[in-house]
Each structure stands twice: as structure tokens, then as C-alpha cells.
Design an enzyme around this catalytic site. Structure first.
Site, mmCIF file in Angstrom:
data_model
loop_
_atom_site.group_PDB
_atom_site.id
_atom_site.type_symbol
_atom_site.label_atom_id
_atom_site.label_comp_id
_atom_site.label_asym_id
_atom_site.label_seq_id
_atom_site.Cartn_x
_atom_site.Cartn_y
_atom_site.Cartn_z
ATOM 1 N N TRP A 1 68.331 21.459 58.654
ATOM 2 C CA TRP A 1 67.937 20.600 57.865
ATOM 3 C C TRP A 1 67.734 19.325 58.600
ATOM 4 O O TRP A 1 69.014 18.865 59.051
ATOM 5 C CB TRP A 1 68.638 20.293 56.383
ATOM 6 C CG TRP A 1 67.732 19.242 55.528
ATOM 7 C CD1 TRP A 1 66.630 19.600 54.754
ATOM 8 C CD2 TRP A 1 67.875 18.152 55.496
ATOM 9 N NE1 TRP A 1 66.251 18.505 54.145
ATOM 10 C CE2 TRP A 1 66.913 17.547 54.615
ATOM 11 C CE3 TRP A 1 68.522 17.043 56.354
ATOM 12 C CZ2 TRP A 1 66.739 15.758 54.556
ATOM 13 C CZ3 TRP A 1 68.263 15.468 55.913
ATOM 14 C CH2 TRP A 1 67.402 14.987 54.984
ATOM 15 N N GLU B 1 65.090 13.373 34.175
ATOM 16 C CA GLU B 1 65.244 14.766 35.029
ATOM 17 C C GLU B 1 63.998 15.535 34.973
ATOM 18 O O GLU B 1 63.617 16.198 35.814
ATOM 19 C CB GLU B 1 66.463 15.483 34.222
ATOM 20 C CG GLU B 1 66.704 16.661 34.718
ATOM 21 C CD GLU B 1 67.055 16.883 36.317
ATOM 22 O OE1 GLU B 1 67.005 15.823 36.989
ATOM 23 O OE2 GLU B 1 66.940 18.015 36.835
ATOM 24 N N ARG C 1 70.506 25.187 52.264
ATOM 25 C CA ARG C 1 70.985 24.200 52.920
ATOM 26 C C ARG C 1 70.258 23.503 53.786
ATOM 27 O O ARG C 1 70.555 22.508 54.558
ATOM 28 C CB ARG C 1 72.337 24.382 53.318
ATOM 29 C CG ARG C 1 73.369 24.976 52.470
ATOM 30 C CD ARG C 1 74.709 25.328 53.371
ATOM 31 N NE ARG C 1 75.476 24.298 53.682
ATOM 32 C CZ ARG C 1 76.253 23.411 52.851
ATOM 33 N NH1 ARG C 1 76.467 23.918 51.785
ATOM 34 N NH2 ARG C 1 76.764 22.464 53.505
ATOM 35 N N HIS D 1 54.210 -2.948 29.480
ATOM 36 C CA HIS D 1 54.486 -3.997 30.486
ATOM 37 C C HIS D 1 53.971 -3.726 31.907
ATOM 38 O O HIS D 1 54.464 -4.447 32.839
ATOM 39 C CB HIS D 1 56.088 -4.465 30.457
ATOM 40 C CG HIS D 1 56.508 -4.619 28.868
ATOM 41 N ND1 HIS D 1 56.424 -5.949 28.475
ATOM 42 C CD2 HIS D 1 57.109 -3.935 28.183
ATOM 43 C CE1 HIS D 1 56.868 -5.807 27.138
ATOM 44 N NE2 HIS D 1 57.347 -4.693 26.876
ATOM 45 N N GLU E 1 59.708 17.316 42.558
ATOM 46 C CA GLU E 1 60.398 18.131 43.714
ATOM 47 C C GLU E 1 59.964 19.446 44.139
ATOM 48 O O GLU E 1 59.879 19.638 45.237
ATOM 49 C CB GLU E 1 61.883 18.000 43.671
ATOM 50 C CG GLU E 1 62.853 18.846 42.478
ATOM 51 C CD GLU E 1 64.220 18.776 42.754
ATOM 52 O OE1 GLU E 1 64.820 18.925 41.685
ATOM 53 O OE2 GLU E 1 64.673 18.930 43.968
ATOM 54 N N LYS F 1 69.842 21.760 49.505
ATOM 55 C CA LYS F 1 70.802 21.695 48.602
ATOM 56 C C LYS F 1 71.919 20.821 48.278
ATOM 57 O O LYS F 1 72.050 20.023 47.347
ATOM 58 C CB LYS F 1 71.204 23.015 48.098
ATOM 59 C CG LYS F 1 72.156 23.344 46.919
ATOM 60 C CD LYS F 1 71.181 23.994 45.754
ATOM 61 C CE LYS F 1 71.840 23.757 44.442
ATOM 62 N NZ LYS F 1 70.953 23.299 43.333
ATOM 63 N N ASN G 1 76.837 21.229 61.284
ATOM 64 C CA ASN G 1 76.596 20.654 60.244
ATOM 65 C C ASN G 1 76.957 19.159 59.881
ATOM 66 O O ASN G 1 78.188 19.134 60.001
ATOM 67 C CB ASN G 1 76.892 21.488 58.994
ATOM 68 C CG ASN G 1 76.684 20.846 57.628
ATOM 69 O OD1 ASN G 1 75.638 20.023 57.737
ATOM 70 N ND2 ASN G 1 77.587 21.237 56.537
ATOM 71 N N GLY G 2 76.013 18.219 59.981
ATOM 72 C CA GLY G 2 76.730 16.904 59.904
ATOM 73 C C GLY G 2 75.779 15.858 60.481
ATOM 74 O O GLY G 2 74.647 16.302 61.001
ATOM 75 N N CYS H 1 71.952 21.753 56.433
ATOM 76 C CA CYS H 1 72.364 22.608 57.702
ATOM 77 C C CYS H 1 73.347 23.670 56.659
ATOM 78 O O CYS H 1 74.525 23.307 56.231
ATOM 79 C CB CYS H 1 73.066 22.130 58.660
ATOM 80 S SG CYS H 1 71.678 20.994 59.538
ATOM 81 N N LYS I 1 62.277 17.114 38.263
ATOM 82 C CA LYS I 1 62.132 18.378 38.763
ATOM 83 C C LYS I 1 60.662 18.655 38.797
ATOM 84 O O LYS I 1 60.315 19.523 39.843
ATOM 85 C CB LYS I 1 62.446 19.228 37.119
ATOM 86 C CG LYS I 1 63.145 20.398 37.281
ATOM 87 C CD LYS I 1 64.672 20.430 37.684
ATOM 88 C CE LYS I 1 65.041 19.492 38.809
ATOM 89 N NZ LYS I 1 66.513 19.493 38.972
HETATM 90 C C1 F6R Z 1 67.729 17.998 42.374
HETATM 91 C C2 F6R Z 1 68.850 18.098 42.728
HETATM 92 C C3 F6R Z 1 69.434 17.143 43.572
HETATM 93 C C4 F6R Z 1 71.238 16.822 43.193
HETATM 94 C C5 F6R Z 1 71.588 15.844 43.955
HETATM 95 C C6 F6R Z 1 72.986 15.615 44.080
HETATM 96 O O1 F6R Z 1 67.135 19.063 41.699
HETATM 97 O O2 F6R Z 1 69.738 19.205 42.930
HETATM 98 O O3 F6R Z 1 68.982 15.729 42.944
HETATM 99 O O4 F6R Z 1 71.340 16.725 42.072
HETATM 100 O O5 F6R Z 1 71.430 16.014 45.622
HETATM 101 O O6 F6R Z 1 73.750 16.924 44.493
HETATM 102 P P1 F6R Z 1 75.212 17.234 44.057
HETATM 103 O O7 F6R Z 1 75.299 17.451 42.676
HETATM 104 O O8 F6R Z 1 75.454 18.445 44.851
HETATM 105 O O9 F6R Z 1 76.001 16.085 44.197
#
Ligand code: F6R
Length: 606
Positions: A75, A479, A27, A502, A486, A601, A99-100, A2, A483
């Protein structure tokens, strides 16, 4: 999780709110809404879906007119994405954006129902709005103080009181909130990019501080009603940093920004060819004295920590525990005095990472945060902070923030290794020089775009993918896999190549492509054997390999060769094709690359 905004000034408030919300859509984008005071009446416009839907709605139905208002991009946590659950919430007298998460909203709701209130949405936010109305005495600060004393959980609130049409009230706890300071106009926002078009000056609100935002100025009080003297910060980000700058997506732009981001992050931390973190409050001796190192983070940031673990253990011969923050905080971890806890967070607001940091502090450990957002909660709470200088990262899928986190992990590893006498000064200088050269090598990797686009075209129809690697390459493939899944919505897993036999190899068919990463000499033969095993069972293999790895013809279906760089640092280069592979797969599938479904994000709720 949010985004909230607010505006008071002479401009068309609805336009400014929508414009600012656009910068906060990362967000959350389940719904959007605004409330504007029009001729003494609080007018609300809101609807399900992206901000674009709200804009269309206001073109058709007209927008509220006035100079004071609040806005929200959601969100969803409590209640599905719908018009009715969209913010703002409230009634004719008090309207809020939030937001929260309010943890005790059920009890509050029951109480308010017993007092004659009725509810239209399933949100926790509506209970706060109605509680605000219940306590309203004609004195907003008194009202807000009573409400925050009662609610449990996290909140950043923007509040309009009908009786005070010349101001916005705001308060926060555990969710970020800033007040933008302009000339004859002021702003409220969850994050700096939202206000950058209008002003670079902002105030950071601390826990339970109450802001009164008027056109002519901003006043901030504590809950004892004492006026506070707040520092005004100036954002040093380039205004263009939050724009796409000719790229089709923020993600692609941010991938391209990596060489600069690495350079601006590492160069201030290198002096005389050695890592130098004296400004941040630590050096080789201090690092070497810790008994254990814990690295705790979530998602991509945790994957940067995995690279850190491999490099620190390899160079410094010191055990490192990497943990997912949501696990660490609840598993009564064995962390104590004389231990170092490194937390990594782009946003500096991730709820689980923040809680893990607090836990480590309460156990007496020293805490070091690697954070991208200045003044964020995690940065403020940690004992030591290394700011990464990636600039604003708008795409939900993290790329440049990961790259700079990894770069800092390497420099810290060199420093610990040198401090523990595991590498000589000459070796430390050599490694540091190689790191200083990395921005150029990463830049060279951008020319792999077309190959990645081609490889992506072969992955489109897969239901599931496997990423494999060994050692550092395994850390990296975690990673790569995240990527891809997602943003492409194709299921994928990363596996230590040696683990395949295994169990997992039974999944391999011609419909399950395998992405293999091979950058580390000494392990290459082992991983190549694993590649042969999956190929023999029909898998299509995309191999990302360092230049110096010898490969037989036909070992993989597609081979992507990395530009030459130091072997230990090559995983940083290999990250680029992994990001591009995910990016092009998502583009070719027609997905919304920068705003993948269900994600946000900044994860400020657990
Ligand atoms: C994936 C991504 C998330 C963040 C995670 C932690 O692309 O960006 O997995 O890495 O939500 O977020 P931060 O780094 O803001 O603590």
C-alpha cells in the site's frame, strides 16, 4: 498497510510466498514482489498492481527457485505505485521487505549518498535496505541492531542476507509481525491468515525483537542478543474462515456471518441474563465509578463508538465523548485519572488509535480495548480487553467487525446503566435477553437482499447521496454512508436529519438520492417531515424503517421494512440493509468490492 511474508522449508518457496500474499492483499495491492535465494543468489521478482500481475509475470518469465524467501504486497506511502517502487528492495548482499514508515529516511538517504550509495526508488524502504548493507559486518544480528537504533518510525522487516541463505531475519516496531511455526518449515507474516493453510502455531514478535527463522527452528533475541523464551500461540480460527466459501465476495460472506459473529461474541459475556465482563476485568460497579467515558477509534470502528455514545448516554445518563483517534491524539484532550478510555479496533494495529490509547494511559486514565485480532498491539497495551469474535475479516469494507463492536457497546451500556442505578436489574435482564435474541433478528434481515439489490440499481447513476437519521439512526447512517462511498466510489454524506435545513438542503435535486433511516419511535415524525421536504425538492428516497413505524403511502420511493426486534437494538438490524445497499451498488458498478481503490485494511501508519 502492506503485508509481508517469508518462508523457509522444502516446498517451492515462490508458490508459498504468493499463496500467503494472497491472504494479505487486503493490506494493500499497489504492487507485489518476492525475493528468493536461488543457488546462493538473491533473486527478485516484482511488479506494479495486484498479485495477479506478479503471478502472470512469473508464468511468462519464470519464477525464482529455492526454499528460502520473502514477499510483499504494497500500500504505497513513499513513492507512487510502480515497478521500481515495489518491494523487495536492496542489493545483492541484503534484500528486505518492509511494512511501516521510516520517518527519518531523508536524513539517512542523504548520509548514504554521501557515502557513495545510489538509489533507484522513491521509497523509504530502500534507505533501510542500504543502511543494512552499510552496517553489514558479516554478523546479521549486530547489523540489524545498529540499523534499528538509527531508524525512526514504524517497521516490520523481513530480511535476506546473501551470506546466510539458510535463514530469514525479521524485526518489528509498531507494525505487526508473526513467525509461523511448522514442521521442518517456518514462516513470517504480517497476519495469521497468511499462514493458516500451513500451520496454526505462531510466535508474536514484540518491539525490536529479532527473529532468526531457519528451516529447523526459530530463535528470537532482544537487541542485547539475549535469547528469549517465546510463547507459541495457536490460532483458533477455522481455516475456511479466510476463504470465500461459495460467496462471490468476502464482503457478502462476512455480512452473512454476522448472526454467528454476534452470538459468539456476546454469549460468553452474558450470564444469568446479565452482562458479565468479569473475565475481562470489569463489572458494573467499576464502570459506574468512572467520571467520564471517552470512546476513540477510526472510521467504521468510530461509528460503532457513536452508537455506544447514544446508548450509554440514553440508558446510563452519563456523558460520553466520542473522538476520531487522529484528532484526539493531537488536541491535548481533557482526559485524566478516574476516566475510562474505550478504544475500538478490528485490527488492533491502527496507528492513530494506538497512539490515542498511549496518550490516555500517560494521562492516568484506565483503558479498555474492544479488539478483534488476538495479541494485536492495542490488545496488548490496553489495561482491559474485550475480544470480539468476528473471525478474520478479509473484505476491506468492515461489516461483521462493526456489528460485533456495536453489540459489545450495547452490553457495556447496559452494564454502566445498571451500575449507576439508572436501570433496574429487571430492565437490564430484559435488555440483555433482547440482545441474546439479536442473532436471529439479524439473520432475518438477510432476506432483504433482493430489495437492497433493487434499491442499489436506482442509486448507480447518482453523483452524490445523502444519508439522514436522528439519534441512534444518525449514528447508524454515518456507517451506511461510509460503506457506500468506500466501495461504490459515489460521494455520500450522513446528516442529522434536523440539520438539513441549515444549509445542506440546497444540494437536493432529483440527482441526489436520500437514504433515510427511521427506527426510533418518538423521532419518526420529525424524520418523516424531513423526508417529505427532500422529496418535495425532487430527491429519490430510500427509507429503511422499523416494522412498528407507521408510514403513509408514497412517503418514500422505496421502503425497506426491518424485521421486528427491540426498538433500542433495531439499529443493529438496520445495519444489514445499509451494508447490502453499499455492496450491491458496488457490484452493479463493476467495482472490486473486497479491495476498493486506494484503501488497505489495516492502517498501521498515521
Ligand atoms: C471501513 C473500515 C475502516 C476501519 C478503520 C479502523 O470499512 O474498515 O474505516 O474501521 O480503518 O480500523 P480498525 O478497526 O482496524 O482500527
Amino acid at each position: 498497510m502492506c503485508g509481508i511474508v517469508g518462508y523457509i522449508g522444502d516446498k517451492d518457496c515462490a508458490d508459498v510466498l504468493v499463496d500467503s500474499l494472497e491472504k494479505l492483499e487486503y493490506r494493500g495491492y499497489d504492487s507485489a514482489g518476492i525475493a528468493v535465494i536461488e543457488k546462493g543468489i538473491i533473486k527478485v521478482e516484482k511488479c506494479k498492481g495486484r498479485l495477479a500481475n506478479l503471478k502472470d509475470k512469473m508464468v511468462l518469465e519464470g519464477k525464482p527457485c529455492g526454499g528460502c524467501g520473502i514477499g510483499h504486497t504494497r500500500w504505497a506511502t513513499h513513492g507512487e505505485p510502480s515497478d521500481i517502487n515495489s518491494h523487495p528492495h536492496g542489493n545483492k548482499r541484503v534484500t528486505i521487505v518492509h511494512n511501516g514508515i521510516i520517518e527519518n529516511y531523508r536524513q539517512i538517504k542523504e548520509f548514504l549518498i554521501s557515502e557513495g550509495y545510489s538509489f533507484v526508488s522513491e521509497t523509504d524502504t530502500e534507505t533501510v535496505a542500504k543502511l543494512m548493507d552499510y552496517y553489514y559486518t558479516g554478523d546479521p544480528i549486530e547489523t540489524i541492531t545498529k540499523v534499528v537504533a538509527e531508524v525512526k518510525g514504524s517497521y516490520a522487516l523481513g530480511i535476506l542476507f546473501r551470506d546466510f541463505p539458510d535463514r530469514i531475519y525479521a524485526v518489528r516496531k509498531d507494525s505487526p509481525l508473526i513467525v509461523g511455526v511448522g514442521e521442518n518449515e517456518n514462516f513470517l507474516a504480517s497476519d495469521v491468515p497468511a499462514i493458516m493453510k500451513y500451520t496454526r502455531d505462531y510466535i508474536l514478535l514484540e518491539q525490536n525483537e529479532i527473529a532468526v527463522v531457519k528451516r529447523e527452528g526459530v530463535k528470537v533475541y532482544n537487541t542485547h542478543r539475549e535469547l528469549l523464551n517465546k510463547e507459541v500461540y495457536t490460532a483458533d480460527w477455522d481455516v475456511d474462515a479466510a476463504e470465500k466459501g461459495g460467496f462471490e465476495h468476502f464482503m457478502l460472506k462476512e455480512i452473512h456471518e454476522q448472526p454467528t459473529a454476534v452470538s459468539t461474541t456476546i454469549m460468553p459475556r452474558i450470564s444469568d441474563n446479565m452482562p458479565d465482563f468479569t473475565v475481562e476485568g470489569f463489572d458494573a460497579k467499576k464502570l459506574a465509578a468512572y467520571k467520564h467515558i471517552f470512546i476513540v477509534a477510526c472510521g467504521t470502528a468510530m461509528h460503532a463508538g457513536m452508537v455506544g455514545k447514544y446508548v450509554i448516554e440514553k440508558l446510563a445518563r452519563m456523558p460520553v465523548v466520542v473522538d476520531i483517534a487522529s484528532e484526539f491524539r493531537y488536541r491535548d484532550p481533557l482526559i485524566a485519572e478516574n476516566d475510562l478510555m474505550i478504544v475500538i479496533s478490528q485490527s488492533g494495529e491502527t496507528a492513530d488509535t494506538k497512539a490515542a490509547l498511549e496518550l490516555a494511559k500517560s494521562r492516568g486514565a484506565d483503558t479498555l480495548a474492544i479488539v478483534n485480532v488476538k495479541g494485536s498491539s492495542i490488545a496488548r497495551e490496553a489495561d482491559m480487553v474485550v475480544y470480539t469474535h468476528a473471525g478474520p475479516e478479509i473484505s476491506v469494507a468492515s461489516t461483521k467487525a462493526y456489528m460485533v463492536q456495536v453489540a459489545i457497546m450495547y452490553l457495556i451500556a447496559f452494564e454502566v446503566a445498571y451500575g449507576r442505578g439508572q436501570i433496574t436489574k429487571e430492565e437490564c435482564e430484559r435488555l440483555t435477553r433482547e440482545m441474546a435474541h439479536m442473532p436471529e433478528v439479524i439473520e432475518e434481515a438477510m432476506c432483504l437482499k433482493e430489495q437492497c439489490q433493487y434499491a442499489a440499481s436506482k442509486l448507480l447513476n447518482a453523483d452524490s447521496l445523502l444519508y439522514i437519521g436522528r439519534g441512534l439512526d444518525y449514528a447508524l447512517s454515518m456507517e451506511g454512508s461510509l460503506k457506500l462511498k468506500e466501495i461504490s466510489y459515489i460521494h455520500s454524506e450522513s446528516y442529522a436529519a434536523g440539520e438539513l435545513k441549515h444549509g445542506t438542503i440546497s444540494l437536493i435535486t432529483e440527482n441526489m438520492p436520500v437514504i433515510a433511516v427511521v427506527t426510533q419511535k418518538g423521532l419518526e415524525e420529525k424524520t418523516i417531515s424531513n423526508i417529505k421536504e427532500v422529496k418535495a425538492r425532487g430527491a429519490m428516497v430510500v427509507l429503511i424503517a422499523a416494522k412498528n413505524i407507521e408510514l403513509e403511502d408514497g412517503v418514500a420511493d422505496i421502503v425497506i421494512r426491518l424485521p421486528e426486534g427491540d426498538e433500542l437494538l433495531t439499529p443493529m438490524v438496520a445495519a444489514v440493509p445499509l451494508q447490502l445497499l453499499a455492496y450491491y451498488t458496488s457490484v452493479l458498478k463493476g467495482n472490486d468490492v473486497d479491495k476498493p481503490r486506494n484503501l488497505a485494511k489495516s492502517v498501521t501508519v498515521e
